[in-house]
Design a protein around this motif. Sequence first.
Motif, PDB file in Angstrom:
ATOM      1  N   GLU A   1      26.697 -32.477  15.973  1.00 27.37           N
ATOM      2  CA  GLU A   1      27.478 -33.559  16.579  1.00 27.37           C
ATOM      3  C   GLU A   1      28.752 -33.814  15.782  1.00 27.37           C
ATOM      4  O   GLU A   1      29.832 -34.047  16.350  1.00 27.37           O
ATOM      5  CB  GLU A   1      26.629 -34.821  16.658  1.00 27.37           C
ATOM      6  CG  GLU A   1      25.411 -34.686  17.553  1.00 27.37           C
ATOM      7  CD  GLU A   1      24.420 -35.822  17.397  1.00 27.37           C
ATOM      8  OE1 GLU A   1      23.567 -35.983  18.297  1.00 27.37           O
ATOM      9  OE2 GLU A   1      24.496 -36.551  16.381  1.00 27.37           O
ATOM     10  N   ALA A   2      28.646 -33.769  14.452  1.00 32.94           N
ATOM     11  CA  ALA A   2      29.833 -33.926  13.610  1.00 32.94           C
ATOM     12  C   ALA A   2      30.814 -32.783  13.841  1.00 32.94           C
ATOM     13  O   ALA A   2      32.036 -32.994  13.858  1.00 32.94           O
ATOM     14  CB  ALA A   2      29.423 -33.994  12.144  1.00 32.94           C
ATOM     15  N   ALA A   3      30.290 -31.566  14.033  1.00 34.04           N
ATOM     16  CA  ALA A   3      31.150 -30.402  14.303  1.00 34.04           C
ATOM     17  C   ALA A   3      31.909 -30.581  15.610  1.00 34.04           C
ATOM     18  O   ALA A   3      33.074 -30.163  15.735  1.00 34.04           O
ATOM     19  CB  ALA A   3      30.311 -29.131  14.326  1.00 34.04           C
ATOM     20  N   TYR A   4      31.265 -31.197  16.604  1.00 37.49           N
ATOM     21  CA  TYR A   4      31.937 -31.453  17.886  1.00 37.49           C
ATOM     22  C   TYR A   4      33.136 -32.379  17.674  1.00 37.49           C
ATOM     23  O   TYR A   4      34.239 -32.125  18.189  1.00 37.49           O
ATOM     24  CB  TYR A   4      30.944 -32.082  18.865  1.00 37.49           C
ATOM     25  CG  TYR A   4      31.562 -32.522  20.163  1.00 37.49           C
ATOM     26  CD1 TYR A   4      31.716 -31.635  21.217  1.00 37.49           C
ATOM     27  CD2 TYR A   4      31.999 -33.842  20.335  1.00 37.49           C
ATOM     28  CE1 TYR A   4      32.294 -32.043  22.419  1.00 37.49           C
ATOM     29  CE2 TYR A   4      32.573 -34.263  21.521  1.00 37.49           C
ATOM     30  CZ  TYR A   4      32.717 -33.366  22.558  1.00 37.49           C
ATOM     31  OH  TYR A   4      33.289 -33.780  23.743  1.00 37.49           O
ATOM     32  N   VAL A   5      32.938 -33.460  16.919  1.00 36.20           N
ATOM     33  CA  VAL A   5      34.038 -34.377  16.640  1.00 36.20           C
ATOM     34  C   VAL A   5      35.124 -33.679  15.838  1.00 36.20           C
ATOM     35  O   VAL A   5      36.325 -33.862  16.090  1.00 36.20           O
ATOM     36  CB  VAL A   5      33.527 -35.623  15.894  1.00 36.20           C
ATOM     37  CG1 VAL A   5      34.680 -36.550  15.533  1.00 36.20           C
ATOM     38  CG2 VAL A   5      32.482 -36.358  16.723  1.00 36.20           C
ATOM     39  N   ASP A   6      34.724 -32.866  14.889  1.00 38.20           N
ATOM     40  CA  ASP A   6      35.670 -32.123  14.060  1.00 38.20           C
ATOM     41  C   ASP A   6      36.613 -31.304  14.932  1.00 38.20           C
ATOM     42  O   ASP A   6      37.835 -31.333  14.758  1.00 38.20           O
ATOM     43  CB  ASP A   6      34.896 -31.224  13.095  1.00 38.20           C
ATOM     44  CG  ASP A   6      35.796 -30.486  12.130  1.00 38.20           C
ATOM     45  OD1 ASP A   6      36.793 -31.081  11.673  1.00 38.20           O
ATOM     46  OD2 ASP A   6      35.513 -29.306  11.835  1.00 38.20           O
ATOM     47  N   ALA A   7      36.041 -30.591  15.890  1.00 40.76           N
ATOM     48  CA  ALA A   7      36.854 -29.745  16.760  1.00 40.76           C
ATOM     49  C   ALA A   7      37.768 -30.564  17.669  1.00 40.76           C
ATOM     50  O   ALA A   7      38.891 -30.144  17.983  1.00 40.76           O
ATOM     51  CB  ALA A   7      35.939 -28.849  17.606  1.00 40.76           C
ATOM     52  N   ARG A   8      37.293 -31.752  18.081  1.00 42.58           N
ATOM     53  CA  ARG A   8      38.068 -32.569  19.013  1.00 42.58           C
ATOM     54  C   ARG A   8      39.272 -33.241  18.352  1.00 42.58           C
ATOM     55  O   ARG A   8      40.305 -33.442  19.011  1.00 42.58           O
ATOM     56  CB  ARG A   8      37.170 -33.651  19.621  1.00 42.58           C
ATOM     57  CG  ARG A   8      36.205 -33.179  20.692  1.00 42.58           C
ATOM     58  CD  ARG A   8      36.940 -32.811  21.985  1.00 42.58           C
ATOM     59  NE  ARG A   8      37.821 -33.866  22.433  1.00 42.58           N
ATOM     60  CZ  ARG A   8      37.448 -34.927  23.133  1.00 42.58           C
ATOM     61  NH1 ARG A   8      36.157 -35.063  23.466  1.00 42.58           N
ATOM     62  NH2 ARG A   8      38.317 -35.841  23.502  1.00 42.58           N
ATOM     63  N   VAL A   9      39.159 -33.620  17.085  1.00 37.91           N
ATOM     64  CA  VAL A   9      40.191 -34.470  16.487  1.00 37.91           C
ATOM     65  C   VAL A   9      41.044 -33.769  15.434  1.00 37.91           C
ATOM     66  O   VAL A   9      42.084 -34.310  15.037  1.00 37.91           O
ATOM     67  CB  VAL A   9      39.564 -35.732  15.857  1.00 37.91           C
ATOM     68  CG1 VAL A   9      38.685 -36.456  16.867  1.00 37.91           C
ATOM     69  CG2 VAL A   9      38.776 -35.407  14.598  1.00 37.91           C
ATOM     70  N   ALA A  10      40.649 -32.590  14.990  1.00 37.83           N
ATOM     71  CA  ALA A  10      41.360 -31.946  13.871  1.00 37.83           C
ATOM     72  C   ALA A  10      42.831 -31.711  14.182  1.00 37.83           C
ATOM     73  O   ALA A  10      43.701 -31.906  13.328  1.00 37.83           O
ATOM     74  CB  ALA A  10      40.677 -30.635  13.503  1.00 37.83           C
ATOM     75  N   GLU A  11      43.133 -31.324  15.406  1.00 41.17           N
ATOM     76  CA  GLU A  11      44.521 -31.013  15.748  1.00 41.17           C
ATOM     77  C   GLU A  11      45.410 -32.257  15.730  1.00 41.17           C
ATOM     78  O   GLU A  11      46.573 -32.194  15.315  1.00 41.17           O
ATOM     79  CB  GLU A  11      44.581 -30.365  17.135  1.00 41.17           C
ATOM     80  CG  GLU A  11      45.997 -29.957  17.536  1.00 41.17           C
ATOM     81  CD  GLU A  11      46.036 -29.276  18.897  1.00 41.17           C
ATOM     82  OE1 GLU A  11      47.144 -28.894  19.325  1.00 41.17           O
ATOM     83  OE2 GLU A  11      44.969 -29.128  19.527  1.00 41.17           O
TER      84      GLU A  11
END
Length: 437
Positions: A137-147
């Motif tokens: 779940e943390a990885a999902y957020v990571d991918a969504r907001v990193a950019e």
Amino acid sequence: MVDRAALEEMTEDEVLGFAGDCVDTARRAEADLLRAAFQWAVLHSSDRLDPAERDLPGRERSKLLGGPGVPEVTEFAAAELGARIGRSTFSAAMLIADAQDLVHRHPQLWARVEAGEVKASYACYVVGKTRELEPDEAAYVDARVAESADGRIPWSRFEGLVEGAVAQAAPERAREKEERAQKAVFAKRLRGEAHGMASFLVRADVATIEAIESGFARQADALKESRPDDPDLATDDLRRVRAVLLAATGLDADGDLADVIHVEFVVHTYAGPDAEGVMRLEGHGPVTEEWVRSLLGPRARFTIQPVMDLAGQAPVDGYEVPDRHRRAVHLMTPADIFPFASSTSRSMQVDHTVPYDEGGVTGIGNYGPMTIPHHRIKTHGGWQVQQPFPGIYVWRDPHGAFYVVDHTGTRRVPSAPARRAPMVELWRAPFPIEYAA
């Protein structure tokens, strides 16, 4: 570092370029601090703990600081890191947690931090919001907001982006939070106010708050009609505050509040020719004598306590700390004495600086208030402390760094202090210091 004279010689373009360089340097330093915190966690893996001592009372244990899937670290590690970087133990623990979460749970965000593209503060905000989430779940957020974490959108929009991504990553958890929030109602005084003012906050569902708001508005309108010339009710805000007070006390508009309100304040002041005109309202902060005279004077009943002779408190022959000593310690040292600690609670433990069973007296000059975690760190974490004068504490951490804690706060002591410092002589017995030539 550029001195002022060099700055004064710069053109506008050069000043702007210098300012930009400062921001880049600060960003690199923040990333380096996260790297250091992560490596500190690696060096303080739970594997280094002695299994034979792990379950003994007060001994150091392992602790999970970051989110699920992050390695545990030794419990006292944050205290040493925090003191060295001028932060509280809790703040250092959160720094370690942020660093671990970034490396283990947010690889895309961490890569951008290391590249200097994302501020550490943005990254730490994200990992703080995702600490409860499972690794996927943390990885999902990571991918969504990193950019978008590089400042391309305003902070308020970034907050909304992160909140939405967290809810989408774990919708069931988001619903659980909503249900918990519905039960988390309260009515309490807030902390952090100043200048003799304070706030009282009520948190409830929207319908309840609307009903409260409507009721106080009606009461305020009634006060305006019944007492139109009262200077204490000249504005709508003043009338609303009075409406809340009347509702809380059960009085009508003409009642005497002093008959039903029983409030206790502890006001510390100094008398005599050296008085500075400023008092300290315990639990609140500094106030002027005029504020006490004009605001508290007409509304409060005062009990004047005799002056306590802090230095003249006779020691006792026993381990237990008498109440009069506890009061004296609180007046002399109202905050936790561990380096950079923040607690000012009256419920802290009063520790014997030199342990009683090692010859320490139960008396003023051998006391220090500490929270339980810091007391355990002092007892079992390899730290040493002396109190050369009552209320002044000299600490040495397990790596040899010195700190002085007194009523003004915490200061780091150079490893080789100059001979002219008079207190140095008092520190030599339990932890010797090498003097500079």
